[in-house]
Design an enzyme around this catalytic site. Structure first.
Site, PDB file in Angstrom:
ATOM      1  N   ASP A 193       0.917  -1.293   0.073  1.00 22.90           N
ATOM      2  CA  ASP A 193      -0.151   0.126  -0.134  1.00 22.90           C
ATOM      3  C   ASP A 193       0.796   1.366  -0.028  1.00 22.90           C
ATOM      4  O   ASP A 193       0.349   2.348   0.428  1.00 22.90           O
ATOM      5  CB  ASP A 193      -1.030  -0.111   1.216  1.00 22.90           C
ATOM      6  CG  ASP A 193      -1.473  -1.082   1.187  1.00 22.90           C
ATOM      7  OD1 ASP A 193      -2.351  -1.670   0.217  1.00 22.90           O
ATOM      8  OD2 ASP A 193      -1.796  -1.993   2.193  1.00 22.90           O
ATOM      9  N   LYS A 229       2.267   1.830  -5.038  1.00 25.37           N
ATOM     10  CA  LYS A 229       2.808   1.498  -6.492  1.00 25.37           C
ATOM     11  C   LYS A 229       2.110   1.678  -7.821  1.00 25.37           C
ATOM     12  O   LYS A 229       2.527   2.032  -8.693  1.00 25.37           O
ATOM     13  CB  LYS A 229       3.087  -0.070  -6.086  1.00 25.37           C
ATOM     14  CG  LYS A 229       4.166  -0.341  -5.241  1.00 25.37           C
ATOM     15  CD  LYS A 229       4.442  -1.923  -4.986  1.00 25.37           C
ATOM     16  CE  LYS A 229       3.188  -2.603  -4.415  1.00 25.37           C
ATOM     17  NZ  LYS A 229       2.909  -2.326  -2.988  1.00 25.37           N
ATOM     18  N   GLY A 289      -4.167  -4.737  -3.999  1.00 25.45           N
ATOM     19  CA  GLY A 289      -5.210  -3.612  -4.081  1.00 25.45           C
ATOM     20  C   GLY A 289      -4.448  -2.471  -4.548  1.00 25.45           C
ATOM     21  O   GLY A 289      -3.964  -1.764  -3.644  1.00 25.45           O
ATOM     22  N   HIS A 290      -4.584  -2.216  -5.783  1.00 21.15           N
ATOM     23  CA  HIS A 290      -3.928  -1.109  -6.391  1.00 21.15           C
ATOM     24  C   HIS A 290      -5.125   0.094  -6.731  1.00 21.15           C
ATOM     25  O   HIS A 290      -5.827  -0.111  -7.571  1.00 21.15           O
ATOM     26  CB  HIS A 290      -3.064  -1.243  -7.455  1.00 21.15           C
ATOM     27  CG  HIS A 290      -1.800  -1.994  -7.256  1.00 21.15           C
ATOM     28  ND1 HIS A 290      -0.922  -2.877  -8.187  1.00 21.15           N
ATOM     29  CD2 HIS A 290      -1.395  -2.216  -5.820  1.00 21.15           C
ATOM     30  CE1 HIS A 290       0.163  -3.409  -7.401  1.00 21.15           C
ATOM     31  NE2 HIS A 290      -0.247  -3.101  -6.110  1.00 21.15           N
ATOM     32  N   GLN A 326       1.997  -6.189  -2.766  1.00 27.81           N
ATOM     33  CA  GLN A 326       2.676  -6.055  -1.355  1.00 27.81           C
ATOM     34  C   GLN A 326       3.972  -5.456  -1.218  1.00 27.81           C
ATOM     35  O   GLN A 326       4.192  -4.632  -1.868  1.00 27.81           O
ATOM     36  CB  GLN A 326       2.494  -7.580  -0.898  1.00 27.81           C
ATOM     37  CG  GLN A 326       1.167  -8.448  -0.848  1.00 27.81           C
ATOM     38  CD  GLN A 326       1.005  -9.008  -2.013  1.00 27.81           C
ATOM     39  OE1 GLN A 326       1.773  -9.630  -2.692  1.00 27.81           O
ATOM     40  NE2 GLN A 326      -0.212  -8.859  -2.477  1.00 27.81           N
TER      41      GLN A 326
HETATM   42  P1  IMP Z   1      -2.161 -12.922   2.267  1.00 26.49           P
HETATM   43  O1  IMP Z   1      -1.237 -12.238   1.137  1.00 26.49           O
HETATM   44  O2  IMP Z   1      -3.607 -12.758   1.795  1.00 26.49           O
HETATM   45  O3  IMP Z   1      -1.767 -14.406   2.563  1.00 26.49           O
HETATM   46  O4  IMP Z   1      -1.907 -12.221   3.721  1.00 26.49           O
HETATM   47  C1  IMP Z   1      -0.704 -12.053   4.474  1.00 26.49           C
HETATM   48  C2  IMP Z   1      -0.238 -10.941   4.924  1.00 26.49           C
HETATM   49  O5  IMP Z   1      -0.129  -9.924   3.992  1.00 26.49           O
HETATM   50  C3  IMP Z   1      -1.590 -10.355   5.703  1.00 26.49           C
HETATM   51  O6  IMP Z   1      -0.870  -9.479   6.862  1.00 26.49           O
HETATM   52  C4  IMP Z   1      -2.079  -9.323   4.625  1.00 26.49           C
HETATM   53  O7  IMP Z   1      -2.985  -8.206   5.350  1.00 26.49           O
HETATM   54  C5  IMP Z   1      -1.051  -8.895   4.019  1.00 26.49           C
HETATM   55  N1  IMP Z   1      -1.218  -8.143   2.502  1.00 26.49           N
HETATM   56  C6  IMP Z   1      -1.428  -9.192   1.627  1.00 26.49           C
HETATM   57  N2  IMP Z   1      -1.718  -8.357   0.440  1.00 26.49           N
HETATM   58  C7  IMP Z   1      -1.557  -7.210   0.814  1.00 26.49           C
HETATM   59  C8  IMP Z   1      -1.531  -5.846  -0.141  1.00 26.49           C
HETATM   60  O8  IMP Z   1      -1.803  -5.956  -1.069  1.00 26.49           O
HETATM   61  N3  IMP Z   1      -1.216  -4.713   1.006  1.00 26.49           N
HETATM   62  C9  IMP Z   1      -1.163  -4.989   2.081  1.00 26.49           C
HETATM   63  N4  IMP Z   1      -0.916  -5.839   2.830  1.00 26.49           N
HETATM   64  C10 IMP Z   1      -1.255  -7.009   2.271  1.00 26.49           C
HETATM   65 MG    MG Z   2      -2.934  -1.810  -1.742  1.00 25.07          MG
END
Ligand code: IMP
Ligand code: MG
Length: 369
Positions: free
Chosen positions: A17, A20, A44-45, A182
């Protein structure tokens, strides 16, 4: 074979977040390619251009642009229904402009993966996005996964799919942007394990996830927020539980764009960023959300004492509305001082500064502050 073109990785230096998608929307031009190399609909972009606002999960950011080719690479995991929804929604808004290519090697997220991710105690403890990411990657590594090339994807877009999708084809583009998802601190190897996502998020993963040689990557843009946020569980030494944290969350609108969860907020952590810069080989920085720092004093961690207590340096906060500034010379002294400190500490030039959610609210900085 050598690919003589520009290979630019845009990578998050914190917990995701960082902005990017917004920076990529600013950078991408006609004749470029935009390649997702890892992750899936956990990402989520958010992209905003005037009244147009789009949240992309699986689709690369360049899908919003004519004459940009977009790739979902082998390192990604793909939810066919979610992808179809995104395509249909964008088409309904007449915002689906680019071309899409999908690697047959990308792994498919199944219903059972989502169910497992939604119900397992481990996922709850980590605070995952419940999109089935971890279980899908687990099946891939166990060598029992289903790949995009194993099924017939039914999508409402003209998607190129199959061995047309190879790195050799990348020769034709001006610049190939590799879009990270991420952030570095969520990398499965180099992040805050086990509170991480299930893929490698760092710049090096662009090579394995897209199938390009390391020699092809010649720039790494590290995107960082001017403070820190984190969604989900896990360590966060500079986290705030006071009115300053509340300010960052409220003014920065810090809610997850995938799950709507409130993001945890805290001060900048330069010690963690120093590590991120090194791991990614960052050649230029993009610093986002400077407009949010409208408080009397702000802080950045520059070291840790024993027991992990951060040592902070104090700075004056941003005293005026900077959201309409479009030139680096307009930026107030307190903003320049903060940026100078960041750039000096990390020993990387700042090329882009963001002062609001709109793509237009991006200031290219051609001098190194
Ligand atoms: P997962 O990727 O759904 O397995 O989540 C693992 C961890 O990564 C959790 O703490 C999520 O909140 C975090 N996470 C996954 N994708 C994102 C993202 O795009 N932005 C921020 N945190 C993320
Ligand atoms: Mg995001």
């Amino acid at each position: 074979m050598r690919i003589e073109k520009n290979g630019v990785v845009v990578v998050g230096l914190q917990y995701g977040d960082e902005g990017k998608g917004k920076i990529l929307d600013f950078l991408l031009g006609s004749g470029d390619a935009c390649v997702r190399f890892q992750g899936g609909p956990n990402a989520g972009h958010t992209i905003r251009n005037g009244d147009d606002k789009h949240v992309l999960h699986s689709l690369p950011t360049g899908i919003l642009k004519k004459n940009v080719d977009n790739y979902i690479g082998a390192g990604c995991v793909l939810d066919p229904d979610g992808l179809e929804n995104e395509i249909v929604n964008l088409k309904a808004k007449d915002a689906y402009k680019g071309k899409l290519f999908i690697s047959p090697k990308a792994h498919i997220i199944k219903q059972e993966h989502r169910e497992q991710d939604a119900t397992s105690e481990l996922s709850k403890e980590i605070g995952t996005t419940k999109r089935g990411i971890g279980p899908a990657y687990a099946d891939k590594v166990r060598r029992v996964g289903l790949r995009a090339g194993d099924i017939e994807l039914k999508l409402s877009a003209d998607v190129k799919y199959g061995d047309v999708v190879d790195t050799f084809g990348f020769k034709h583009y001006d610049t190939i942007y590799y879009e990270g998802a991420q952030g570095t601190m969520l990398d499965v190897d180099h992040g805050t394990y086990p509170y991480v996502t299930s893929s490698n998020t760092i710049a090096g993963a662009a090579c394995t996830g897209a199938g390009v040689p390391p020699t092809h990557i010649n720039k790494v843009i590290g995107v960082m927020k001017a403070y820190t946020t984190r969604v989900g569980s896990g360590p966060f030494p500079t986290e705030l539980f006071n009115s300053d944290g509340e300010h960052l969350g409220r003014v920065g609108n810090e809610y997850g764009s995938t799950t709507g969860r409130k993001r945890r907020c805290g001060w900048l952590d330069l010690k963690a960023l120093e590590n991120a810069v090194r791991i990614n080989g960052v050649t230029a920085l993009a610093v986002t959300k400077l407009d949010v720092l409208t408080m009397p004093k702000i802080y950045a961690a520059v070291n840790y004492q024993s027991y992990g207590t951060p040592v902070f340096v104090e700075f004056p906060g941003v005293k005026q509305d900077i959201t309409n500034m479009r030139d680096e010379t307009q930026l107030p002294d307190e903003v320049k001082a903060y940026l100078d400190f960041i750039s000096d500490y990390l020993d990387v030039p700042i090329y882009y500064v963001s002062v609001g959610p709109d793509t237009e609210q991006t200031i290219p900085c051609w001098r190194n502050f």
